[in-house]
Each structure stands twice: as structure tokens, then as C-alpha cells.
Design a protein around this motif. Sequence first.
Motif, PDB file in Angstrom:
ATOM      1  N   GLU A  61       2.688   1.348   3.111  1.00 35.99           N
ATOM      2  CA  GLU A  61       2.726   2.676   2.503  1.00 35.99           C
ATOM      3  C   GLU A  61       2.825   2.615   0.984  1.00 35.99           C
ATOM      4  O   GLU A  61       2.262   3.451   0.281  1.00 35.99           O
ATOM      5  CB  GLU A  61       3.885   3.491   3.075  1.00 35.99           C
ATOM      6  CG  GLU A  61       3.644   3.962   4.506  1.00 35.99           C
ATOM      7  CD  GLU A  61       4.733   4.903   4.985  1.00 35.99           C
ATOM      8  OE1 GLU A  61       5.537   5.355   4.135  1.00 35.99           O
ATOM      9  OE2 GLU A  61       4.789   5.187   6.187  1.00 35.99           O
ATOM     10  N   ASP A  62       3.526   1.631   0.469  1.00 37.13           N
ATOM     11  CA  ASP A  62       3.662   1.527  -0.983  1.00 37.13           C
ATOM     12  C   ASP A  62       2.510   0.744  -1.619  1.00 37.13           C
ATOM     13  O   ASP A  62       2.477   0.551  -2.836  1.00 37.13           O
ATOM     14  CB  ASP A  62       4.997   0.873  -1.355  1.00 37.13           C
ATOM     15  CG  ASP A  62       5.135  -0.543  -0.770  1.00 37.13           C
ATOM     16  OD1 ASP A  62       4.163  -1.027  -0.141  1.00 37.13           O
ATOM     17  OD2 ASP A  62       6.206  -1.143  -0.941  1.00 37.13           O
ATOM     18  N   GLY A  63       1.568   0.286  -0.777  1.00 39.83           N
ATOM     19  CA  GLY A  63       0.408  -0.430  -1.296  1.00 39.83           C
ATOM     20  C   GLY A  63       0.698  -1.836  -1.751  1.00 39.83           C
ATOM     21  O   GLY A  63      -0.160  -2.499  -2.344  1.00 39.83           O
ATOM     22  N   ALA A  64       1.897  -2.329  -1.465  1.00 38.40           N
ATOM     23  CA  ALA A  64       2.301  -3.627  -1.994  1.00 38.40           C
ATOM     24  C   ALA A  64       1.772  -4.793  -1.169  1.00 38.40           C
ATOM     25  O   ALA A  64       1.753  -5.924  -1.636  1.00 38.40           O
ATOM     26  CB  ALA A  64       3.821  -3.703  -2.060  1.00 38.40           C
ATOM     27  N   GLN A  65       1.360  -4.523   0.060  1.00 39.30           N
ATOM     28  CA  GLN A  65       0.921  -5.618   0.926  1.00 39.30           C
ATOM     29  C   GLN A  65      -0.218  -5.151   1.822  1.00 39.30           C
ATOM     30  O   GLN A  65      -0.211  -4.026   2.320  1.00 39.30           O
ATOM     31  CB  GLN A  65       2.086  -6.110   1.783  1.00 39.30           C
ATOM     32  CG  GLN A  65       1.753  -7.346   2.616  1.00 39.30           C
ATOM     33  CD  GLN A  65       2.976  -7.877   3.341  1.00 39.30           C
ATOM     34  OE1 GLN A  65       4.063  -7.325   3.214  1.00 39.30           O
ATOM     35  NE2 GLN A  65       2.787  -8.948   4.101  1.00 39.30           N
TER      36      GLN A  65
END
Length: 244
Positions: free
Chosen positions: A156-160
Motif C-alpha cells: 500500500e505504501d509502494g515501498a515493496q
Amino acid sequence: MITSASRVLAVVPVRSGSKGVPNKNIAEVGGKTLLELAIKKILEASFVDRLVVSTDSELYAELAVRAGASVPFLRPQTLSEDTVRLHHVLKHALTYHDEVGSKFDAVLSVQVTAPFLRLESLENMYSLGVSSKAESVATAAEISRQHPYLAFSMAEDGAQIEYLLDLGCNGQRYPRQIRPKLFFFSGCAFLRSRCLLDNLDEQSNCLGSNPVPLILGEVESLNIDSKTDLCLANALANQGFSVE
């Protein structure tokens, strides 16, 4: 099984209420409505015994009749929601004809949103179905963009990200030229034996255990789902790609 003796019912499904492109099914490409273009091709198909339009709209019904199709019923609201699957609409049309004493052995469905689908391809679908003794034939196309090797899910946070397909240590996603050819059912047209609609199998999309693909080119496989697609279709028509 589709045979040369099969009586074929052609169904054009056109519900109203499209959200992405309002009144999408009667939008114009090349100066004619998508509904009119589809009806014209199917009426010329040598193997079709009857053509009906399945719609919930009195306006669409009027336009369909004007173009030469039959509209013997208006589709019930329960079969007109955007979550309703196509094979339920086809079974409804088949059951209607059973009840009025007109039995068919196979059902051809054509999406009006595929304006570049050719009459020749419809004829080829039937010939392929007969020659291969298939239960179903479906239009398909090569995946030329958004290859599955490149698909990933994302936090959701685009980090992975996580790739959909694990290619292993020796797998290569790039360059494009080394990726294997893969195909998908484009949804432009389906030809089904009635046994697949008598016994609905949601998992196979009512295509049976071994659907036969008819591979079409990129332009012919274009399916209008958005305003961008509609603009592209008209640009292609203006460039000389035939919708007839």
C-alpha cells in the motif's frame, strides 16, 4: 460439439448503463454505430440461423431492429448489472427460444465493442469449430504489451513489490525479444456448443475443458472499454482500417 448440422443462434449482448463510456454500445466508429456494425457482419455470416439482440434498453432495441436484428425480449434487470457474466445472458436467450419451440445447438456471441472484427473471422470460427469437433471456439490475441512477466503486486505504501511470476535464478524479464509468446482470450466473439450453457461451469467461463483459440491480429482484437479506446478506434478507421 459443433458440427456442420448445428443450428446456430447468434446473440449480441448490449446492456445500457455503461459507466466508462456512456452509451458505449451505440457509439460511432467510422461513421456507424458499434451496434449497427456488429449486426451487419452477423447477418452476412453463412452459418448463423437466427440473430437476436439481448438488451435492457428500448432505445437499443429500436436501433437493433432498424439495423435488421430481432429483439424478441427485453433482458430482465437481474441480467443487466455490470457484474453479470456473459454466459448467463446467453443461457437466457437460449432458454427463451427453447420455450417458444425454436431449439438451437450452438450459440455465437459477438461483442459490439470489437468494431474491427471481420466477417471472415466469424466464418473461420465456425469452420474451426466443425473441423476440430470443438465444444467452443474463442477469439484470442498475442499479449503484445503488459506481458505477464512484468506484472507485480505492490504494498500500500509502494515501498515493496512482488512479481506475479517467479522466473527462478536463470529467468530473464528483459529484453522484450526474449520473452515467450503468450496469448489471451480477447472476448471479441465466442462460439459455444449448447451443452456448455445447459451446464454452466463458472470456472471455465463456460468454454469447456479445451476451448479452441482463433488468433486474431492486434487491430482486429481491439475491444473498446474506455474513451481512449474509442478515440483510438476512430483514428484507426480514419487511417483506412476497415470496420465493414
